[in-house]
Design an enzyme around this catalytic site. Structure first.
Site, PDB file in Angstrom:
ATOM      1  N   GLU B  60     -17.285   8.982   7.665  1.00  0.00           N
ATOM      2  CA  GLU B  60     -17.873   6.528   7.661  1.00  0.00           C
ATOM      3  C   GLU B  60     -18.498   6.901   9.231  1.00  0.00           C
ATOM      4  OE1 GLU B  60     -15.152   7.972   6.101  1.00  0.00           O
ATOM      5  OE2 GLU B  60     -15.178   7.794   4.065  1.00  0.00           O
ATOM      6  N   HIS B 129      -8.486   0.842  -2.687  1.00  0.00           N
ATOM      7  CA  HIS B 129     -10.017   0.839  -3.985  1.00  0.00           C
ATOM      8  C   HIS B 129     -10.141   0.233  -4.226  1.00  0.00           C
ATOM      9  CE1 HIS B 129      -9.183   5.637  -3.579  1.00  0.00           C
ATOM     10  NE2 HIS B 129     -10.037   5.560  -3.883  1.00  0.00           N
TER      11      HIS B 129
END
Ligand SMILES: Cc1ncc(C[n+]2csc(CCOP(=O)(O)OP(=O)(O)O)c2C)c(N)n1
Lengths: 333, 329
Positions: B60, B129
């Site tokens: 990322e 999440h």
């Protein structure tokens, strides 16, 4: 450095039996979890490590209870191999209050501090630096504890993998970096993500030993881990083990993901012929393990798993009043 | 007009932007895989090639930094983070670099990047999440933050974000992916910073973000049946947000409920409430009420999730509470 050059003692029959038991137990537990997911009784995402059992078992067998292990989203095997409580894991997967995290975590958040499992989390690579921290803490506290970071090949794409290797090497920390290279990161193969299949070379770059191990041969993993742990306990610093393996199931859940990203049918067939459990059984058969003994072991394991599943089923769900508990601890944490 | 789902509208915006402007490209995890993106990026790699629709390693930090570098040097990248949580690994390039760049260098260089982050809540996936972090990014000068709640806005805001010239965080919510709505065929922009009145009413202003705007519509139906006349505002951009429209609505109704499915403390709702109280306090007939998530990470167990996530019913109670607590009518 090639650790495999140094001397290792061959494993006894009893040792091999306990490796077989530990691997089979993980296999049966995960197959059961897969069924529970398929029937939708379990809803939390479960990442199965079927096919990879030799790695957690080979490594954790050489650890002591007070050594720590750190894992990620695919950690049922790490948890069980390190002595985590099976019933608490099943209950956690069911979201029950008797789960190891009281139902707040599910399959991706396993914990059992008494067994040196201080938490597994799904963010890829997140626990690698935490394992380095556990190694630093052992050094500062003057203990000879070893910390093991389990992670996948995907995690080596993240920066913290490289930063952690450097720190651990720099401070000669008692850390074992165990890369379970199963060739996949979700739907992407290693080829989609790296120009070269050379994860182990990161070790040399950062000044620590790195070894490639057959991750489907539990004795090879055991012996490599033994040497790395000995080194770490002796204050000689970290080691990277790149264990070559394959996950039989898909990224998440019981399906095989045959059609996702690449067609992996042929590859899967090849790797299934290299089943780590069959390999270990082969070694034991050569020493006279009868199929009755194996079947007895299998039956005992199934009984234990059945019992854990009914425990999980019968356990109560957490109470809504727990919602805000544990956001902070009280007093000294 | 034809109807598309929210996810299809996002896909269409990507496809048309890629077709229209050779500087546009897409990079991120799972861009060629339906697990993460649903249909929102389906087959774009086949249509535009893997060199413009780049399915990246789990990196990322590097992919976001790469997109920023490409943006600085003349491209119009869209970075895709399939879960907002994963994007936290890219905080340095987003907050320290992209957000500061124009100011640091007196506007001589800019960062026309879109950073798309998906909120993925529920499904027993737990704390890592599920995070809705719009407030964190809205806090940072130099970033713009948009949160479409309808298929129309999902397309139009993405187009506006790509053409904006600044780093724009485009936050979409998986719980909206199947929502159907009218979407024009061509490219069009929904202006960043402009809220929209979804329903006008006299009794109370209900302001909502993203998924909560859709829950708020349900709440409005229930409230209407009880004779309560709600003015519903979908804020669409949380940085900058449409102060004028909100102030004039609250000026008319005198009451404000803010629904944002993120944590309550220090959130977007807190910012809007503080601004309204600070700027048009005299217009308020009742305390402002926020409908937000409790200050706890998301639990996994279905029972706790049920207690944790809020929806139309919580909004209905909040509106009723505001009406009851009004000191002036
Ligand atoms: C920081 C972060 N980025 C992305 C993801 C999504 N994700 C979950 S598992 C996974 C693949 C990891 O692959 P690997 O480390 O090889 O482990 P494996 O799943 O093969 O066991 C990805 C990308 C995540 N959980 N965290």
């Amino acid at each position: 450095m090639n650790l495999q050059d140094t001397h290792v003692t061959p494993l006894s029959h009893d040792q091999l039996m306990s490796l077989l038991w530990a691997m089979q137990r993980i296999r049966v537990a995960e197959e059961r979890i897969g069924e529970l997911v398929a029937t939708r009784e379990v809803r939390t995402p479960c990442h199965l490590s079927i096919g990879q059992e030799a790695i957690p078992v080979g490594v954790c067998t050489v650890l002591r209870q007070d050594d720590t292990v750190w894992g990620g989203h695919r950690s049922h095997g790490h948890y069980l191999a390190k002595g985590g409580d099976l019933r608490a894991m099943m209950a956690e997967i069911f979201g029950k209050v008797t789960g190891c995290a009281r139902g707040r975590g599910g399959s991706m958040h396993l914990v059992d501090p008494a067994q040196g499992i201080f938490g597994t989390v799904p963010l890829v690579g997140a626990t690698i630096p935490l394992a380095v921290g556990a190694g630093l803490s052992a050094t500062l506290r003057g203990t000879d504890h070893v910390a093991v970071a389990f992670f996948g090949d995907g995690a080596t794409d993240e920066g913290h993998f490289h930063e952690s290797l450097n720190l651990a090497a720099l401070y000669r920390l008692p850390v074992l970096f165990v890369c379970e290279n199963n060739l996949y990161s979700t739907h992407l193969t290693l080829k989609d993500r790296r120009v070269k299949d050379n994860i182990v070379e990161s070790a040399a770059l950062h000044g620590l030993p790195g070894v490639v191990v057959d991750g489907n041969d539990v004795t090879a993993v055991y012996q490599a881990a033994q040497q790395a742990v000995d080194r770490a306990r002796a204050g000689e610093g970290p080691t990277l083990l790149e264990c070559r393996t394959y996950r039989w199931r898909g990224h998440v859940g019981p399906a095989a993901d045959l059609e996702v990203g690449t067609d992996r049918r042929r590859e899967l067939d090849d790797w299934q012929r290299r089943d780590p459990i069959a390999h270990c059984r082969g070694l034991l058969n050569a020493q006279g393990l009868s199929s009755e003994v194996f079947e007895r072991l299998e039956t005992e394991i199934r009984r234990e798993i059945d019992e854990a599943v009914s425990f999980a089923r019968q356990s109560p769900a957490p109470d809504e009043s727990e919602l805000l508990q544990y956001v902070y601890v009280r007093g000294e944490g | 007009m034809r109807t598309l789902s929210y996810a299809q509208a996002i896909r269409e915006a990507h496809a048309q932007l890629l077709a229209e402007d050779p500087r546009v490209f897409l990079i991120g995890q799972g861009v060629r895989n339906p697990w993460y993106a649903g249909t929102s990026l389906q087959d774009l790699d086949k249509e535009f090639g893997a060199h413009r629709v780049i399915d990246s390693p789990v990196s990322e930090n590097a992919t976001t930094g790469t997109a920023i570098g490409a943006a600085i040097t003349g491209m119009r990248p869209i970075v895709f983070h399939p879960r907002m949580d994963f994007m936290l690994l890219a905080m340095d390039p987003i907050m320290n670099q992209a957000a500061n760049w124009s100011y640091l260098f007196a506007g001589r260089v800019s960062v026309p990047v879109v950073i798309r982050a998906v909120i993925n809540r529920g499904g027993e996936q737990g704390a890592q999440h599920s995070q809705a972090l719009q407030a964190l990014f809205a806090h940072v000068p130099g970033l713009k933050v948009v949160m479409p709640a309808t298929p129309y806005d999902a397309k139009g805001l993405l187009v506006a974000a790509v053409r904006d010239g600044n780093p724009v965080l485009y936050i979409d919510d998986r719980w909206l992916y199947d929502l159907q709505g009218e979407v024009p065929e061509g490219l069009y922009e929904v202006p960043i910073g402009a809220a929209v009145i979804r329903r006008s009413g006299r009794d109370v202003t209900l302001l909502a973000t993203s998924y909560m705007a859709s829950e708020a519509s349900k709440a409005v139906e229930m409230l209407t049946q009880r004779g309560i006349d709600v003015e519903l505002i979908d804020v669409r951009s949380v940085k900058p947000w449409d102060r004028n429209l909100v102030y004039s609505s609250v000026g008319k109704t005198g009451r404000l409920v803010i629904a944002d499915a993120a944590w309550i403390s220090g959130g977007t709702a807190a910012e809007i409430a503080a601004s309204v109280a600070g700027e048009i306090f005299h217009a308020l007939k009742a305390p402002i009420v926020r409908v937000c998530l409790p200050d706890a990470p998301a639990p996994t167990s279905a029972v706790l999730e049920q207690a944790y996530y809020i929806g139309a019913e919580a909004i209905v109670s909040a509106v009723e509470k505001v009406l009851v607590s009004s000191t002036r009518s």
